[in-house]
Design a protein around this motif. Structure first.
Motif, PDB file in Angstrom:
ATOM      1  N   TYR A  10       0.843  -1.194   0.000  1.00  0.00           N
ATOM      2  CA  TYR A  10       0.000   0.000   0.000  1.00  0.00           C
ATOM      3  C   TYR A  10       0.877   1.243   0.000  1.00  0.00           C
ATOM      4  O   TYR A  10       2.067   1.186   0.314  1.00  0.00           O
ATOM      5  CB  TYR A  10      -0.936   0.021   1.214  1.00  0.00           C
ATOM      6  N   VAL A  11       0.287   2.367  -0.364  1.00  0.00           N
ATOM      7  CA  VAL A  11       0.964   3.657  -0.349  1.00  0.00           C
ATOM      8  C   VAL A  11       0.367   4.467   0.787  1.00  0.00           C
ATOM      9  O   VAL A  11      -0.850   4.645   0.866  1.00  0.00           O
ATOM     10  CB  VAL A  11       0.777   4.391  -1.700  1.00  0.00           C
ATOM     11  N   ASP A  12       1.239   4.962   1.688  1.00  0.00           N
ATOM     12  CA  ASP A  12       0.729   5.720   2.829  1.00  0.00           C
ATOM     13  C   ASP A  12       0.447   7.170   2.427  1.00  0.00           C
ATOM     14  O   ASP A  12       0.557   7.551   1.264  1.00  0.00           O
ATOM     15  CB  ASP A  12       1.694   5.635   4.017  1.00  0.00           C
ATOM     16  N   ASN A  13       0.078   7.992   3.394  1.00  0.00           N
ATOM     17  CA  ASN A  13      -0.295   9.384   3.119  1.00  0.00           C
ATOM     18  C   ASN A  13       0.863  10.219   2.592  1.00  0.00           C
ATOM     19  O   ASN A  13       0.645  11.230   1.923  1.00  0.00           O
ATOM     20  CB  ASN A  13      -0.844  10.032   4.394  1.00  0.00           C
ATOM     21  N   GLY A  15       3.049   9.145   0.460  1.00  0.00           N
ATOM     22  CA  GLY A  15       3.417   8.658  -0.857  1.00  0.00           C
ATOM     23  C   GLY A  15       4.488   7.582  -0.829  1.00  0.00           C
ATOM     24  O   GLY A  15       5.101   7.294  -1.850  1.00  0.00           O
ATOM     25  N   VAL A  16       4.722   6.980   0.335  1.00  0.00           N
ATOM     26  CA  VAL A  16       5.744   5.937   0.460  1.00  0.00           C
ATOM     27  C   VAL A  16       5.090   4.576   0.259  1.00  0.00           C
ATOM     28  O   VAL A  16       4.065   4.270   0.863  1.00  0.00           O
ATOM     29  CB  VAL A  16       6.426   6.007   1.854  1.00  0.00           C
TER      30      VAL A  16
END
Length: 57
Positions: A10-13, A15-16
Motif C-alpha cells: 500500500y501507499v501511505d499518506n 506517498g511511500v
C-alpha cells in the motif's frame, strides 16, 4: 506473488510504498527453482554426451 500484490502493499499518506517480504522471497524461490532445473538439465545433457562417447569408443 498474487497474494502479496493484492493484500500486502500500500501507499501511505506521504506517498511511500510499503511492501512485505513476500515479493522478494517469491522472486528468490523462483530464481532458485530455475537454477535447479537448469542444473538438472545440464547434468542430463552431460550424461547423454558421456554415454554416446563411451559407446563410440
Amino acid at each position: 506473488m498474487l497474494i502479496e500484490h493484492s493484500l500486502y502493499q500500500y501507499v501511505d499518506n506521504n506517498g511511500v510504498l510499503h511492501e512485505s517480504l513476500f515479493l522478494p522471497l517469491s522472486i528468490l524461490c523462483f530464481a532458485l527453482g530455475l537454477f535447479f532445473v537448469a542444473s538438472l538439465l545440464a547434468r542430463k545433457v552431460i550424461e547423454l554426451f558421456k554415454s554416446t562417447r563411451a559407446e563410440e569408443s
